[in-house]
Design an enzyme around this catalytic site. Structure first.
Site, PDB file in Angstrom:
ATOM      1  N   SER A   1     142.862  49.570  31.349  1.00 43.60           N
ATOM      2  CA  SER A   1     141.737  48.298  31.553  1.00 43.60           C
ATOM      3  C   SER A   1     140.462  48.136  31.044  1.00 43.60           C
ATOM      4  O   SER A   1     139.824  47.312  30.869  1.00 43.60           O
ATOM      5  CB  SER A   1     141.873  47.685  32.962  1.00 43.60           C
ATOM      6  OG  SER A   1     143.195  47.117  33.094  1.00 43.60           O
TER       7      SER A   1
ATOM      8  N   LYS B   1     139.403  46.026  28.430  1.00 44.07           N
ATOM      9  CA  LYS B   1     138.731  44.631  28.834  1.00 44.07           C
ATOM     10  C   LYS B   1     137.120  44.635  28.409  1.00 44.07           C
ATOM     11  O   LYS B   1     136.440  43.374  28.311  1.00 44.07           O
ATOM     12  CB  LYS B   1     139.012  44.202  29.938  1.00 44.07           C
ATOM     13  CG  LYS B   1     140.585  43.863  30.439  1.00 44.07           C
ATOM     14  CD  LYS B   1     140.886  43.957  31.667  1.00 44.07           C
ATOM     15  CE  LYS B   1     142.288  43.724  32.090  1.00 44.07           C
ATOM     16  NZ  LYS B   1     143.093  44.298  33.203  1.00 44.07           N
TER      17      LYS B   1
ATOM     18  N   SER C   1     139.746  42.852  37.106  1.00 43.10           N
ATOM     19  CA  SER C   1     140.801  43.344  36.011  1.00 43.10           C
ATOM     20  C   SER C   1     141.982  42.409  35.876  1.00 43.10           C
ATOM     21  O   SER C   1     142.987  42.965  35.753  1.00 43.10           O
ATOM     22  CB  SER C   1     140.870  44.715  36.411  1.00 43.10           C
ATOM     23  OG  SER C   1     141.413  45.530  35.581  1.00 43.10           O
TER      24      SER C   1
END
Length: 297
Positions: free
Chosen positions: A22, A25, A78
């Site tokens: 993640s 991101k 997230s």
């Protein structure tokens, strides 16, 4: 990596291509911010953004969220569903948005990475390096809105708490993003600012990601001093500087700094009708760190 100079203070396997979960991101968010004119634009959540596997804020079809809400859901919680909703709005498709992400990565100087999706779930050909991820984070943290989002501990509008424990555990921490998948292991990109110096720390597949990041940052802040080498308004032999320049230096490097100036053979006009009459150069030993214009007094 020090944010403004991009100087690498410590590195190990910096150029090894790895999955990054993640922490992807970070790039998703800055790509959206550079594509969006109105953070309060309302987005109706499409069917395709519902029930994405992994971490989620549990968007429901037909719910309406602002772009800003989705960015906070993306970076604090997230939310893989937030990632998909934003990608579809600003790319039209996951593939188109991934192409935009790769363009943004190139702008940040991340040339050893490839992004296939906006959330970081395992995918062949989706990878980065610790160096590239740090460059992307530096680039993103220069955006004031991004910096505000990732430094927020709690987003009251949606009652979302930031998962990044660095914010409460490390003095000066102001970002950035956690990540975990079985394939990528524990990943963390941290940012911290002390005495005007901002450091970015990226660890990939690091089981003790918080402890490792805190130690790296602590050691770097102890070893390096953010030193002003040129001051806005500083008069030199061949003109006056109109910018500040700082650089992180070890104690033993301070004596190796040399600032020199030289005249331009043919002075040129600047856009503000100021005459550029020379240049200054800053060297660390024999390595050129920076060069800038000198203006007529």
């Amino acid at each position: 990596m020090e944010l403004h100079s991009r100087r690498i203070l410590y590195a190990s396997n910096a150029d090894k291509r790895l999955p990054m979960a993640s922490t992807t991101k970070i790039l998703t968010a800055i790509t959206v911010l550079e594509s969006c004119d109105n953070l309060q634009e309302q987005i109706e959540i499409p069917d395709a953004a519902i029930g994405v596997e992994g971490s989620s804020v549990y968007l429901k079809k037909g719910d309406v969220y602002s772009v800003e809400d989705l960015l906070y859901g993306l970076m604090l919680r997230s939310g893989n569903d937030c990632a998909k909703a934003l990608a579809l709005r600003f790319g039209g498709s996951i593939g188109n948005f991934a192409a935009k992400m790769n363009e943004t990565a190139q702008k940040a100087g991340a040339i050893e990475s490839n992004f296939k999706n906006p959330h970081g779930l395992p995918c062949d050909g989706h990878y980065t390096t610790a160096r590239d991820l740090s460059l992307i984070a530096c680039y993103a943290m220069e955006n004031p809105t991004f910096k505000t989002i990732v430094s927020t501990s709690y987003y009251e509008q949606r009652h979302w708490k930031n998962k990044n424990k660095m914010l409460e555990r490390f003095d000066g921490a102001n970002g950035v993003k956690t990540g975990y998948t079985k394939a990528a292991g524990r990943c963390l990109v941290s940012s911290a600012e002390r005495e005007g110096m901002t450091l970015i720390c990226s660890v990939l597949n690091s089981p003790n990601m918080y402890e490792r990041s805190m130690q790296l940052l602590k050691d770097a802040f102890a070893a390096y001093q953010y030193t002003q080498l040129v001051k806005n308004g500083q008069v030199m032999e061949h003109g006056v500087a109109q910018e500040d320049f700082y650089y992180p230096l070890l104690k033993e490097e301070q004596a190796l700094i040399k600032v020199q100036s030289k005249p331009l053979k043919k002075p040129t006009m600047y856009e503000k009708k100021q005459k550029i009459v020379g240049q200054f150069e800053i060297y660390l030993a024999n390595q050129l760190l920076f060069s800038g214009n000198l203006y007529k007094l």
